[in-house]
Design a protein around this motif. Structure first.
Motif, PDB file in Angstrom:
ATOM      1  N   THR A  66      -6.528   6.538   2.133  1.00  0.00           N
ATOM      2  CA  THR A  66      -5.333   5.775   2.451  1.00  0.00           C
ATOM      3  C   THR A  66      -5.173   5.624   3.951  1.00  0.00           C
ATOM      4  OG1 THR A  66      -3.999   7.793   2.286  1.00  0.00           O
ATOM      5  CG2 THR A  66      -4.126   6.395   0.340  1.00  0.00           C
ATOM      6  N   ASP A  80       3.692   5.507  -5.999  1.00  0.00           N
ATOM      7  CA  ASP A  80       3.541   5.372  -7.449  1.00  0.00           C
ATOM      8  C   ASP A  80       2.433   6.234  -8.035  1.00  0.00           C
ATOM      9  OD1 ASP A  80       5.581   3.570  -7.502  1.00  0.00           O
ATOM     10  OD2 ASP A  80       4.285   1.784  -7.532  1.00  0.00           O
ATOM     11  N   ARG A  81       1.458   6.614  -7.206  1.00  0.00           N
ATOM     12  CA  ARG A  81       0.302   7.305  -7.783  1.00  0.00           C
ATOM     13  C   ARG A  81       0.608   8.777  -8.029  1.00  0.00           C
ATOM     14  NH1 ARG A  81      -2.429   7.022  -2.133  1.00  0.00           N
ATOM     15  NH2 ARG A  81      -1.857   9.043  -1.321  1.00  0.00           N
ATOM     16  N   PRO A  82      -0.067   9.412  -9.014  1.00  0.00           N
ATOM     17  CA  PRO A  82       0.107  10.844  -9.259  1.00  0.00           C
ATOM     18  C   PRO A  82      -0.369  11.638  -8.058  1.00  0.00           C
ATOM     19  CG  PRO A  82      -1.026   9.783 -11.086  1.00  0.00           C
ATOM     20  CD  PRO A  82      -0.989   8.797  -9.970  1.00  0.00           C
ATOM     21  N   ARG A 121       0.832  -1.205   0.000  1.00  0.00           N
ATOM     22  CA  ARG A 121       0.000   0.000   0.000  1.00  0.00           C
ATOM     23  C   ARG A 121       0.871   1.261   0.000  1.00  0.00           C
ATOM     24  NH1 ARG A 121      -2.708  -3.057   4.306  1.00  0.00           N
ATOM     25  NH2 ARG A 121      -4.398  -4.257   3.373  1.00  0.00           N
ATOM     26  N   ASP A 168       2.142   1.779  -3.425  1.00  0.00           N
ATOM     27  CA  ASP A 168       1.087   2.365  -4.253  1.00  0.00           C
ATOM     28  C   ASP A 168       0.983   3.865  -4.040  1.00  0.00           C
ATOM     29  OD1 ASP A 168       0.511  -0.157  -5.209  1.00  0.00           O
ATOM     30  OD2 ASP A 168      -1.205  -0.475  -3.871  1.00  0.00           O
ATOM     31  N   ARG A 169       1.184   4.317  -2.804  1.00  0.00           N
ATOM     32  CA  ARG A 169       1.158   5.756  -2.524  1.00  0.00           C
ATOM     33  C   ARG A 169       2.269   6.464  -3.301  1.00  0.00           C
ATOM     34  NH1 ARG A 169      -1.038   3.460   1.967  1.00  0.00           N
ATOM     35  NH2 ARG A 169      -2.045   4.708   3.604  1.00  0.00           N
ATOM     36  N   GLY A 224      -4.010  12.700  -7.806  1.00  0.00           N
ATOM     37  CA  GLY A 224      -5.023  11.686  -7.549  1.00  0.00           C
ATOM     38  C   GLY A 224      -5.016  11.187  -6.126  1.00  0.00           C
ATOM     39  N   SER A 225      -4.289  11.871  -5.238  1.00  0.00           N
ATOM     40  CA  SER A 225      -4.166  11.382  -3.879  1.00  0.00           C
ATOM     41  C   SER A 225      -5.456  11.526  -3.107  1.00  0.00           C
ATOM     42  CB  SER A 225      -3.059  12.149  -3.149  1.00  0.00           C
ATOM     43  OG  SER A 225      -3.374  13.516  -3.075  1.00  0.00           O
ATOM     44  N   THR A 226      -5.683  10.596  -2.194  1.00  0.00           N
ATOM     45  CA  THR A 226      -6.872  10.627  -1.344  1.00  0.00           C
ATOM     46  C   THR A 226      -6.462  10.265   0.074  1.00  0.00           C
ATOM     47  OG1 THR A 226      -7.323   8.344  -1.970  1.00  0.00           O
ATOM     48  CG2 THR A 226      -8.493  10.047  -3.182  1.00  0.00           C
TER      49      THR A 226
END
Length: 214
Positions: free
Chosen positions: A199, A188-190, A182, A185-186, A193-195
């Motif tokens: 998370t 790697d993500r743009p 996880r 994934d944080r 697009g974070s939330t």
């Protein structure tokens, strides 16, 4: 897992061992949190909490409160999650259980972030990190760094967030921890697009505390 725990609970009820019942009920609650069944988790954890209070087991009471907080978070009930995690921290500071306190502080940090209080969340995760380093707990260190990353992401500080997430991965190291993916994934993500709230909910689920032998 749940079937085996149910058998253990039946055996504990048959023998009348209240301490064992509380421990097994707590672990059933944790399993329910991890499988996305917060209502069932709360039912078992509240029963465990009542028994711990009956027996005067303050550390058990605090661990039950931490897991109740995580069940509330899984259900989207952030205010009671914050309240129960805070109560757990207070108890554990009285009892001196440093490892459980680090876990409770991380839970409180997650709850604070979900309530839109990133500065407070970061403070609680820093407290947890200091304790985790002191007692040598890589899991609690990793979870504290994850929470710090989430808190900094929420305050639009992606560089610091990424630093803490990388520290979390380093702390996990070779440990078999699904939370590590996880964190990857944080990273790697743009950023757009974070939330953070979502998370932090994932982190809360992964940090439920199983009860060991009494």
């Amino acid at each position: 897992m749940l079937a085996l725990l149910a058998e253990a609970l039946a055996a504990a009820r048959a023998t009348g061992s209240r301490a064992t019942q509380a421990r097994v009920l707590g672990n059933i609650g944790v399993a329910c949190v991890e499988t996305g069944s917060p209502a069932a988790a709360l039912a078992h954890l509240r029963e465990a909490l009542a028994i711990h209070r009956e027996l005067g087991n303050r550390t058990g009471e605090a661990i039950a409160l931490v897991n109740i907080a995580r069940a509330h978070q899984e259900a989207g009930d952030d205010e009671p999650a914050y309240r129960d995690a805070g109560a757990a921290v207070t108890i554990l500071r009285e009892t001196g259980d440093r490892a459980a306190e680090a876990s409770a502080l991380n839970a409180l940090g997650v709850a604070a972030l979900r309530l839109g209080r990133p500065t407070e969340a970061a403070d609680r995760h820093r407290d947890a990190l200091a304790l985790a380093v002191e007692i040598g707990s890589p899991f609690s260190q990793a979870r504290a760094h994850t929470g710090l990353g989430d808190a900094h992401e929420a305050t639009a500080d992606p560089a610091t967030a990424a630093h803490h997430w990388r520290q979390a991965l380093a702390a996990y190291g070779d440990l078999d921890a699904p939370e590590a993916q996880r964190v990857r994934d944080r990273l790697d993500r743009p950023a757009a697009g974070s939330t953070p709230a979502a998370t932090s909910a994932e982190q809360s689920k992964s940090m439920a505390v199983r009860e060991g032998p009494t």
